[in-house]
Design an enzyme around this catalytic site. Structure first.
Site, PDB file in Angstrom:
ATOM      1  N   LYS A   1      -2.263  -0.316  14.544  1.00 62.45           N
ATOM      2  CA  LYS A   1      -1.728  -0.113  12.712  1.00 62.45           C
ATOM      3  C   LYS A   1      -3.233  -0.355  11.818  1.00 62.45           C
ATOM      4  O   LYS A   1      -2.962   0.419  10.354  1.00 62.45           O
ATOM      5  CB  LYS A   1      -0.707  -0.533  12.332  1.00 62.45           C
ATOM      6  CG  LYS A   1       0.822  -0.101  12.715  1.00 62.45           C
ATOM      7  CD  LYS A   1       1.709  -0.559  12.924  1.00 62.45           C
ATOM      8  CE  LYS A   1       2.018  -0.613  11.310  1.00 62.45           C
ATOM      9  NZ  LYS A   1       3.846  -1.299  11.008  1.00 62.45           N
TER      10      LYS A   1
ATOM     11  N   ASP B   1       9.903   9.363  10.217  1.00 57.74           N
ATOM     12  CA  ASP B   1      10.062   7.560  10.162  1.00 57.74           C
ATOM     13  C   ASP B   1      10.956   7.303   8.890  1.00 57.74           C
ATOM     14  O   ASP B   1      10.959   7.373   8.102  1.00 57.74           O
ATOM     15  CB  ASP B   1       8.219   7.301   9.213  1.00 57.74           C
ATOM     16  CG  ASP B   1       8.202   5.547   9.316  1.00 57.74           C
ATOM     17  OD1 ASP B   1       8.148   5.313   9.531  1.00 57.74           O
ATOM     18  OD2 ASP B   1       8.126   5.648   8.354  1.00 57.74           O
TER      19      ASP B   1
ATOM     20  N   ASP C   1       0.556  -1.156   0.145  1.00 57.88           N
ATOM     21  CA  ASP C   1       0.379  -0.200   0.143  1.00 57.88           C
ATOM     22  C   ASP C   1       0.798   1.571   0.328  1.00 57.88           C
ATOM     23  O   ASP C   1       0.274   2.365   0.036  1.00 57.88           O
ATOM     24  CB  ASP C   1      -1.016   0.376   1.584  1.00 57.88           C
ATOM     25  CG  ASP C   1       0.089  -0.224   2.397  1.00 57.88           C
ATOM     26  OD1 ASP C   1       1.154  -0.491   2.511  1.00 57.88           O
ATOM     27  OD2 ASP C   1      -0.875  -0.222   3.465  1.00 57.88           O
TER      28      ASP C   1
ATOM     29  N   GLU D   1      13.577   8.209  13.629  1.00 62.69           N
ATOM     30  CA  GLU D   1      13.086   7.160  14.423  1.00 62.69           C
ATOM     31  C   GLU D   1      13.394   5.934  12.957  1.00 62.69           C
ATOM     32  O   GLU D   1      13.863   5.259  12.429  1.00 62.69           O
ATOM     33  CB  GLU D   1      11.520   6.119  13.949  1.00 62.69           C
ATOM     34  CG  GLU D   1      11.115   5.484  14.649  1.00 62.69           C
ATOM     35  CD  GLU D   1      10.996   4.435  12.963  1.00 62.69           C
ATOM     36  OE1 GLU D   1       9.986   3.335  13.207  1.00 62.69           O
ATOM     37  OE2 GLU D   1      11.021   4.630  11.621  1.00 62.69           O
TER      38      GLU D   1
END
Length: 678
Positions: free
Chosen positions: A544, A404, A368, A433
């Site tokens: 999530k 991220d 995705d 992260e």
């Protein structure tokens, strides 16, 4: 112009710059630079990157300073705040073996700089030599004349800003040798000469070394992470920003100061994931928030089911009223439905069949998500667009971003983008992260990240915790990489927590909150949620991929432990200093024993933590009396920070037992003799 300012603007050519000058010019230049200045700490990659500090906190600077012969030297730090601030001077003090140390405190968030200067102190050298001769019974008539001449020369051409010599008339009228000797060696004259005398062979370090001064939240913060869509009491009703507002008192009551959201942007429908990351979603599956972008917009839009941008603004304002800052997830990836794919196809890598390769990280596949690329025709458009996304959210009151996977994007982009944001908003904080190789994690800290994820999540044994924390608090990385110890995340359900039960959650909470300046938990931690996908460090029924209903008040929750550690962090300056950490001897490999000390406030805390969540552990341990220059048989007052009672430890050796089912940790405050009680 002050003496410090004069020195700061003095042009010092490099060796390369002097290579084309005449032999005599080079001789003169080298002869003037008589003093060696080396080994400056902090100096990150030769000054390529700034070291980091925090507004109002002390930055310790050290350098090796020495010269030929038996000369007496003095040295100082020059520093400035802002790009064009006036240079100021702070003293350096000799420590040992040509090592000097000084302290700087910056009061302005943003760029700063410092350097080191050193010089021959002719008057201090004169005083040293004449004292030796007097002690040896030698005649010092000539030496007294030399000393008077040095003072008179300084009176004729004092350094800028120096006051008049208060005993000038007395010096001029004194003829008795004994009286003159006393006067020339007096505190008044010695102190004045330090301020006013010319600095012989004044040498300045070759570079001005950059410093980045952050606001305090960059080094000391407590994060609580949640997904806004799960702030509902009905799985069929999508949570909203307004629902999050109702949740703020709970987060505030736990003692957190940062409330962090996973991405809040529109979620694509192409290849949308279903529950537990399946590839066959149902019609009502909400998808992963990391599949950013749809017909409703991209990174500068909000998911319609969460509300409007006006609702988000109301949430930010309400959070501030509750003492909380909102942190957003900045994830640079796109759903196949992201508007950028049609508007800027040059920002993506297209395959020969006209498709875009979805993101892969074998064995994981993110069908995705597609990734942008950063070079070729993506420069400069993509770089500007991503910078402007951050600036857009800053305009809406967000000053903290968790980024991220930054290690999968170019270092030059981050260095440029963070600098661009800081140019306008120096108070913005970026958390990297990046669970990746050590050098990559450290490079992200160098290029501008304020905080960094770390390996703490997987450090469970005593030896590895001690080894890793010693590296982070004592090696060069302490100047540019600030760890944020997240105990769990939506992506990481650690095996330790899966197998430890409630005691393990309490242990990992205390370790995260007291070892590091920055720490965080993902909601569900307080109810010890750890049901795993079989054989994986992932959550079963992860939110999530679905909306989950949370009951944080169910039996067995550890809210009281969270409130306790967050209160202790706020009340104890020792816990607000990451590098003050020290490990001490506890003779059991299952008990971690450490301290956090802040001598400036007489705040001294000790911690015993049972790392074994299943068994009672006991040990002999040593009270660190030596830290207070006390002998091994001395006594010291102790406060039990869990129960509030005071008592005395007599001598160095003591014993402790920790039952994980009762409480797997103990926290003590020490009051050495003369320390204030509070």
């Amino acid at each position: 112009m002050s003496a410090a300012s004069k020195t700061a603007v003095r042009s010092v050519p490099s060796i390369a710059e002097t290579g084309n000058t005449s032999s005599r010019d080079r001789l003169d230049w080298l002869a003037e630079r008589r003093i060696a200045i080396e080994g400056i700490d902090p100096e990150i990659d030769g000054g390529r990157f700034p070291a980091k500090t925090v507004v109002g906190e002390t930055l310790v600077v050290e350098a090796d300073i020495f010269g030929d012969g038996h000369e007496t030297f003095d040295a100082a730090l020059l520093y400035r705040e802002g790009k064009d601030g006036a240079w100021k001077e702070a003293p350096l003090t000799f420590v040992i073996n040509d090592r000097w140390r000084g302290e700087l405190v910056f009061e302005q968030n943003g760029p700063a700089a410092f350097t080191v200067i050193a010089w021959r102190d002719l008057y201090a050298q004169w005083a040293y030599e004449i004292r030796k001769k007097v002690a040896a019974g030698q005649k010092v008539t000539l030496e007294l004349t030399e000393g008077r001449h040095l003072v008179e020369a300084a009176m004729k051409t004092p350094r800028d800003g120096a006051p008049a010599l208060p005993v000038a008339d007395q010096l001029a009228s004194t003829t008795d040798e004994s009286a003159l000797l006393d006067l020339l060696l007096s505190d008044e004259v010695m102190g004045w000469m330090k301020l006013a005398a010319p600095r012989a062979n004044l040498t300045r370090y070759d570079k001005d070394l950059p410093i980045w001064v952050d606001r305090k939240a960059a080094a000391f913060s407590a994060w609580y992470e949640l997904m806004p869509r799960s702030m509902t009491d009905d799985e069929t009703r999508h949570g909203t920003f307004r629902d999050v507002i109702d949740r703020l008192p709970y987060v505030q009551d736990l003692g957190f100061d940062v409330l962090y959201f996973t991405p809040i942007h529109p979620i694509g429908k192409t290849n949308r994931k279903g529950r537990n990351n399946t590839l066959t979603p149902g019609p009502d599956d909400v998808g992963s928030p990391y599949a950013i972008g749809s017909v409703d917009g991209g990174h500068d839009a909000v998911h319609p089911e969460l509300g409007t941008i006006e609702d988000f603004d109301a949430l930010v304002a309400a959070a501030h009223e509750h003492g909380l800052e909102i942190a957003l997830d900045f994830a640079i990836q796109c759903s196949p439905d992201h508007p950028w794919i049609k508007e800027h196809p040059e920002w993506f890598d297209w395959r020969p069949d006209g498709t875009i390769k979805f993101a892969e990280n074998p064995p994981k596949k993110y069908e995705d998500i597609v990734n942008v690329h950063f070079y070729r025709d993506a420069i400069p458009g993509l770089w500007y667009a991503l910078r402007d996304v951050v600036l857009y959210w800053v305009e809406h009151g967000v000053k903290i971003f968790r980024v991220d996977n930054p290690h999968t994007k170019p270092f030059p982009f981050w260095e440029w983008m963070i600098a661009e944001v800081h140019e306008q908003h120096p108070d913005v904080i970026f958390l990297a992260e990046a669970f990746t190789r050590p050098k990559v994690m450290k490079r992200l800290g160098k290029v501008g990240y304020s905080q960094s994820y770390s390996y703490f999540t997987w450090r469970n044994e005593k030896w590895e915790l001690e080894q890793y924390l010693t590296e982070l608090t004592t090696e060069d990385c302490r100047h540019f990489m600030r760890p944020n110890f997240f105990a769990n995340t939506p992506d990481i359900n650690p095996v330790y927590l899966q197998t430890s039960g409630r005691p393990g959650f309490r242990t990992r909470l205390v370790l995260a909150a007291t070892l590091a300046g920055n720490y965080g938990i993902y909601n569900g931690f307080e109810i010890c949620d750890a049901a795993p996908m079989p054989g994986k460090e992932e959550y079963l029924d992860s939110e999530k991929y679905q909306i989950r209903i949370w009951d944080m008040d169910q039996p067995g929750n550890i809210q009281d432990d969270i409130r306790l550690v967050n209160r202790l962090r706020r009340e104890n300056p020792a816990l607000q200093q990451f590098t003050s950490l020290k490990f001490f001897k506890a003779y059991n490999d299952n008990i971690l024993y450490y301290g956090k000390f802040d001598p400036a406030t007489s705040n001294y805390l000790l911690f015993h933590v049972n790392l074994d969540p299943h068994n009672v552990q006991s040990c002999q341990f040593e009270v660190p009396l030596w830290e207070f220059d006390l002998p091994d048989d001395a006594s010291i007052e102790v406060e039990d920070m869990l129960h509030g009672n005071h008592f005395t430890w007599h001598g160095k050796s003591h014993a402790i037992e920790l039952d994980p089912q009762t409480r797997p940790y103990a926290i003590w405050r020490l009051y050495p003799p003369g320390a204030p009680r509070s």
